[in-house]
Design a protein around this motif. Structure first.
Motif, short mmCIF file in Angstrom:
data_model
loop_
_atom_site.label_atom_id
_atom_site.label_comp_id
_atom_site.label_asym_id
_atom_site.label_seq_id
_atom_site.Cartn_x
_atom_site.Cartn_y
_atom_site.Cartn_z
N VAL A 226 -40.00 -4.38 20.42
CA VAL A 226 -40.34 -4.83 21.77
C VAL A 226 -39.17 -5.62 22.37
CG1 VAL A 226 -41.91 -6.33 23.09
CG2 VAL A 226 -42.82 -4.77 21.36
N ALA A 227 -38.39 -6.28 21.52
CA ALA A 227 -37.24 -7.04 22.00
C ALA A 227 -36.16 -6.15 22.61
CB ALA A 227 -36.64 -7.86 20.85
N LEU A 228 -36.25 -4.85 22.40
CA LEU A 228 -35.28 -3.94 23.00
C LEU A 228 -35.45 -3.83 24.51
CD1 LEU A 228 -35.20 -1.05 20.39
CD2 LEU A 228 -33.39 -2.72 20.85
N ALA A 229 -36.63 -4.11 25.05
CA ALA A 229 -36.85 -4.01 26.50
C ALA A 229 -35.94 -4.97 27.27
CB ALA A 229 -38.31 -4.21 26.84
N PRO A 230 -35.97 -6.27 26.98
CA PRO A 230 -35.04 -7.15 27.71
C PRO A 230 -33.58 -6.88 27.36
CG PRO A 230 -36.28 -8.41 26.09
CD PRO A 230 -36.88 -7.05 26.12
N LEU A 231 -33.31 -6.45 26.13
CA LEU A 231 -31.94 -6.12 25.75
C LEU A 231 -31.43 -4.94 26.58
CD1 LEU A 231 -29.48 -6.54 23.91
CD2 LEU A 231 -30.55 -4.95 22.31
N SER A 232 -32.27 -3.92 26.78
CA SER A 232 -31.84 -2.76 27.57
C SER A 232 -31.61 -3.15 29.03
CB SER A 232 -32.88 -1.64 27.46
OG SER A 232 -34.07 -1.98 28.11
N PHE A 233 -32.45 -4.04 29.54
CA PHE A 233 -32.28 -4.53 30.91
C PHE A 233 -30.95 -5.27 31.04
CE2 PHE A 233 -32.98 -7.98 34.03
CZ PHE A 233 -33.21 -7.22 35.16
N TRP A 234 -30.68 -6.15 30.08
CA TRP A 234 -29.41 -6.89 30.10
C TRP A 234 -28.23 -5.93 30.01
CZ3 TRP A 234 -25.70 -7.01 26.22
CH2 TRP A 234 -24.62 -7.87 26.46
N TRP A 235 -28.32 -4.93 29.12
CA TRP A 235 -27.23 -3.97 28.94
C TRP A 235 -26.95 -3.22 30.25
CZ3 TRP A 235 -24.17 -3.24 24.68
CH2 TRP A 235 -23.29 -2.17 24.73
N ALA A 236 -28.02 -2.72 30.87
CA ALA A 236 -27.85 -1.96 32.11
C ALA A 236 -27.25 -2.82 33.21
CB ALA A 236 -29.19 -1.39 32.56
N THR A 237 -27.75 -4.03 33.38
CA THR A 237 -27.27 -4.88 34.48
C THR A 237 -25.91 -5.48 34.21
OG1 THR A 237 -28.47 -6.81 33.62
CG2 THR A 237 -29.61 -5.44 35.26
N THR A 238 -25.49 -5.51 32.95
CA THR A 238 -24.18 -6.05 32.61
C THR A 238 -23.09 -4.98 32.67
OG1 THR A 238 -25.15 -7.75 31.21
CG2 THR A 238 -22.83 -7.24 30.83
N PHE A 239 -23.36 -3.80 32.13
CA PHE A 239 -22.31 -2.81 31.95
C PHE A 239 -22.31 -1.66 32.95
CE2 PHE A 239 -22.81 -4.73 27.72
CZ PHE A 239 -21.53 -5.24 27.59
N MET A 240 -23.43 -1.32 33.53
CA MET A 240 -23.44 -0.18 34.46
C MET A 240 -22.76 -0.46 35.80
SD MET A 240 -27.12 1.62 33.73
CE MET A 240 -27.01 2.71 35.14
N PRO A 241 -22.94 -1.64 36.42
CA PRO A 241 -22.35 -1.85 37.74
C PRO A 241 -20.82 -1.69 37.78
CG PRO A 241 -24.00 -3.51 37.35
CD PRO A 241 -23.81 -2.77 36.05
N GLY A 242 -20.12 -2.10 36.76
CA GLY A 242 -18.66 -2.02 36.79
C GLY A 242 -18.09 -0.79 36.10
N ALA A 243 -18.95 0.13 35.70
CA ALA A 243 -18.48 1.27 34.91
C ALA A 243 -18.06 2.47 35.76
CB ALA A 243 -19.56 1.69 33.92
N GLY A 244 -18.13 2.38 37.07
CA GLY A 244 -17.75 3.51 37.92
C GLY A 244 -18.81 4.60 37.90
N SER A 245 -18.38 5.85 37.82
CA SER A 245 -19.34 6.95 37.79
C SER A 245 -18.95 8.01 36.76
CB SER A 245 -19.46 7.58 39.18
OG SER A 245 -18.20 8.09 39.57
N GLY A 246 -18.07 7.69 35.86
CA GLY A 246 -17.61 8.66 34.88
C GLY A 246 -18.41 8.62 33.59
N VAL A 247 -17.76 9.06 32.54
CA VAL A 247 -18.40 9.17 31.23
C VAL A 247 -18.89 7.81 30.73
CG1 VAL A 247 -17.98 9.78 28.81
CG2 VAL A 247 -17.05 11.21 30.63
N ILE A 248 -18.11 6.77 30.94
CA ILE A 248 -18.50 5.43 30.47
C ILE A 248 -19.79 4.98 31.15
CG2 ILE A 248 -17.79 3.00 30.34
CD1 ILE A 248 -16.30 4.85 28.41
N TYR A 249 -19.90 5.25 32.45
CA TYR A 249 -21.12 4.90 33.18
C TYR A 249 -22.32 5.59 32.55
CZ TYR A 249 -24.62 4.89 36.89
OH TYR A 249 -25.78 4.76 37.59
#
Length: 179
Positions: free
Chosen positions: A114-137
Protein backbone atom coordinates in the motif's frame (compact mmCIF):
# COMPACT_ATOMS: atom_id res chain seq x y z
CA UNK A 1 15.62 23.65 11.27
CA UNK A 2 17.53 23.34 8.00
CA UNK A 3 15.90 23.17 4.57
CA UNK A 4 16.56 19.44 4.16
CA UNK A 5 14.25 18.60 7.06
CA UNK A 6 11.81 21.50 6.70
CA UNK A 7 9.99 19.88 3.76
CA UNK A 8 9.55 16.65 5.75
CA UNK A 9 8.00 18.55 8.66
CA UNK A 10 5.76 20.52 6.29
CA UNK A 11 4.68 17.35 4.48
CA UNK A 12 3.81 15.52 7.70
CA UNK A 13 1.93 18.44 9.22
CA UNK A 14 0.00 19.39 6.06
CA UNK A 15 -0.19 16.30 3.80
CA UNK A 16 -3.18 17.50 1.76
CA UNK A 17 -1.53 20.84 0.98
CA UNK A 18 1.66 19.00 0.02
CA UNK A 19 -0.22 16.58 -2.25
CA UNK A 20 -2.17 19.39 -3.91
CA UNK A 21 1.00 21.36 -4.60
CA UNK A 22 2.74 18.24 -5.96
CA UNK A 23 -0.24 17.33 -8.17
CA UNK A 24 -0.04 20.73 -9.86
CA UNK A 25 3.44 19.80 -11.11
CA UNK A 26 1.77 17.41 -13.58
CA UNK A 27 -0.22 18.65 -16.52
CA UNK A 28 -3.36 17.06 -17.90
CA UNK A 29 -1.26 15.23 -20.51
CA UNK A 30 0.81 13.62 -17.74
CA UNK A 31 -2.31 12.40 -15.92
CA UNK A 32 -3.69 10.98 -19.17
CA UNK A 33 -0.40 9.19 -19.87
CA UNK A 34 -0.41 7.62 -16.39
CA UNK A 35 -4.04 6.54 -16.74
CA UNK A 36 -3.37 5.23 -20.23
CA UNK A 37 -0.47 3.11 -19.01
CA UNK A 38 -2.64 1.63 -16.26
CA UNK A 39 -5.37 0.78 -18.78
CA UNK A 40 -2.81 -0.66 -21.21
CA UNK A 41 -1.38 -2.87 -18.46
CA UNK A 42 -4.84 -4.24 -17.64
CA UNK A 43 -5.61 -4.85 -21.32
CA UNK A 44 -2.36 -6.81 -21.75
CA UNK A 45 -4.05 -9.72 -19.93
CA UNK A 46 -6.22 -10.17 -23.02
CA UNK A 47 -3.17 -10.20 -25.31
CA UNK A 48 -1.47 -12.93 -23.34
CA UNK A 49 -0.21 -13.71 -19.88
CA UNK A 50 3.45 -13.16 -20.73
CA UNK A 51 2.78 -9.73 -22.26
CA UNK A 52 0.91 -8.82 -19.08
CA UNK A 53 3.77 -10.11 -16.90
CA UNK A 54 6.26 -7.96 -18.79
CA UNK A 55 4.01 -4.88 -18.77
CA UNK A 56 3.63 -5.00 -14.98
CA UNK A 57 7.11 -6.32 -14.13
CA UNK A 58 8.37 -3.13 -12.41
CA UNK A 59 5.24 -3.03 -10.25
CA UNK A 60 5.50 -6.73 -9.41
CA UNK A 61 9.14 -6.29 -8.40
CA UNK A 62 8.29 -3.30 -6.21
CA UNK A 63 5.27 -5.09 -4.68
CA UNK A 64 7.38 -8.08 -3.67
CA UNK A 65 10.26 -5.86 -2.55
CA UNK A 66 7.90 -4.04 -0.16
CA UNK A 67 6.87 -7.38 1.39
CA UNK A 68 10.53 -8.36 1.68
CA UNK A 69 11.69 -5.08 3.26
CA UNK A 70 8.94 -4.99 5.89
CA UNK A 71 9.38 -8.71 6.66
CA UNK A 72 13.13 -8.18 7.09
CA UNK A 73 12.58 -5.13 9.33
CA UNK A 74 10.16 -7.15 11.49
CA UNK A 75 12.53 -10.12 11.76
CA UNK A 76 10.26 -12.49 9.81
CA UNK A 77 13.17 -14.10 7.86
CA UNK A 78 11.86 -13.47 4.34
CA UNK A 79 13.05 -15.45 1.33
CA UNK A 80 14.32 -13.55 -1.69
CA UNK A 81 11.44 -12.37 -3.87
CA UNK A 82 10.48 -14.73 -6.68
CA UNK A 83 9.37 -12.91 -9.85
CA UNK A 84 8.82 -15.95 -12.05
CA UNK A 85 5.09 -16.22 -12.90
CA UNK A 86 3.51 -19.50 -11.77
CA UNK A 87 0.15 -20.88 -12.85
CA UNK A 88 -2.04 -21.80 -9.87
CA UNK A 89 -5.52 -23.25 -9.47
CA UNK A 90 -6.86 -19.70 -9.05
CA UNK A 91 -4.99 -18.16 -12.03
CA UNK A 92 -1.45 -16.79 -12.10
CA UNK A 93 0.88 -15.72 -9.28
CA UNK A 94 3.28 -13.10 -10.64
CA UNK A 95 5.61 -13.04 -7.65
CA UNK A 96 5.99 -14.16 -4.07
CA UNK A 97 7.95 -13.72 -0.87
CA UNK A 98 7.77 -16.27 1.91
CA UNK A 99 8.27 -15.26 5.53
CA UNK A 100 7.76 -16.58 9.05
CA UNK A 101 5.71 -14.37 11.34
CA UNK A 102 2.72 -14.53 13.64
CA UNK A 103 -0.63 -12.94 12.90
CA UNK A 104 0.22 -9.44 14.04
CA UNK A 105 3.61 -9.17 12.32
CA UNK A 106 1.97 -10.61 9.19
CA UNK A 107 -0.44 -7.67 8.95
CA UNK A 108 2.09 -4.94 8.09
CA UNK A 109 4.03 -7.37 5.89
CA UNK A 110 0.93 -8.34 3.91
CA UNK A 111 -0.24 -4.73 3.50
CA UNK A 112 3.23 -3.23 2.86
CA UNK A 113 2.61 -2.65 -0.87
CA UNK A 114 0.00 0.00 0.00
CA UNK A 115 2.98 2.30 0.62
CA UNK A 116 3.66 2.19 -3.12
CA UNK A 117 0.69 4.52 -3.79
CA UNK A 118 2.25 7.65 -2.26
CA UNK A 119 5.67 6.58 -3.57
CA UNK A 120 4.31 6.38 -7.13
CA UNK A 121 2.69 9.81 -6.72
CA UNK A 122 5.98 11.27 -5.50
CA UNK A 123 7.89 9.59 -8.36
CA UNK A 124 5.52 10.93 -11.02
CA UNK A 125 5.44 14.48 -9.65
CA UNK A 126 9.20 14.58 -9.12
CA UNK A 127 10.55 13.03 -12.33
CA UNK A 128 7.93 13.35 -15.07
CA UNK A 129 7.65 17.18 -15.30
CA UNK A 130 11.33 17.70 -16.19
CA UNK A 131 11.77 14.61 -18.33
CA UNK A 132 10.59 16.14 -21.63
CA UNK A 133 8.66 13.79 -23.90
CA UNK A 134 11.21 11.17 -24.90
CA UNK A 135 12.13 7.73 -23.67
CA UNK A 136 13.07 8.96 -20.17
CA UNK A 137 9.63 10.54 -19.76
CA UNK A 138 7.88 7.31 -20.75
CA UNK A 139 10.15 5.28 -18.47
CA UNK A 140 9.27 7.48 -15.48
CA UNK A 141 5.57 7.29 -16.37
CA UNK A 142 5.72 3.48 -16.71
CA UNK A 143 7.50 3.13 -13.35
CA UNK A 144 5.07 5.47 -11.58
CA UNK A 145 1.97 3.83 -13.07
CA UNK A 146 3.33 0.32 -12.40
CA UNK A 147 4.09 1.20 -8.78
CA UNK A 148 0.59 2.61 -8.34
CA UNK A 149 -1.02 -0.46 -9.88
CA UNK A 150 1.07 -2.71 -7.63
CA UNK A 151 0.03 -0.83 -4.48
CA UNK A 152 -3.21 -2.80 -4.29
CA UNK A 153 -2.81 -5.83 -2.00
CA UNK A 154 -3.38 -9.14 -3.76
CA UNK A 155 -5.97 -11.71 -2.73
CA UNK A 156 -3.19 -13.66 -1.02
CA UNK A 157 -2.08 -10.49 0.83
CA UNK A 158 -5.62 -9.99 2.15
CA UNK A 159 -5.89 -13.62 3.25
CA UNK A 160 -2.62 -13.28 5.20
CA UNK A 161 -3.78 -10.00 6.78
CA UNK A 162 -7.34 -11.17 7.52
CA UNK A 163 -6.74 -12.94 10.88
CA UNK A 164 -5.01 -9.89 12.39
CA UNK A 165 -7.65 -7.55 10.93
CA UNK A 166 -10.40 -9.71 12.42
CA UNK A 167 -8.78 -9.81 15.86
CA UNK A 168 -8.16 -6.05 15.70
CA UNK A 169 -11.80 -5.41 14.77
CA UNK A 170 -13.07 -7.60 17.64
CA UNK A 171 -10.77 -5.82 20.11
CA UNK A 172 -11.83 -2.39 18.80
CA UNK A 173 -15.54 -3.21 19.04
CA UNK A 174 -15.06 -4.71 22.51
CA UNK A 175 -13.23 -1.60 23.73
CA UNK A 176 -15.86 0.65 22.18
CA UNK A 177 -18.67 -1.24 23.93
CA UNK A 178 -16.87 -1.46 27.28
CA UNK A 179 -15.60 2.11 27.35
Amino acid sequence: MDSSTAWITETLTHPLAWATARAQALGSRDWLVLAGILVFQRLCVHIGMWSYCLAVLPGTALHEAMHWVVAALLGARPTMPNLVPVRTAMGWRLGSVRFQAGYFRSLPIALAPVALAPLSFWWATTFMPGAGSGVIYWLHAWLAASAFGASVPSTQDWSVAAPALLVGAVVAVTLWVVL
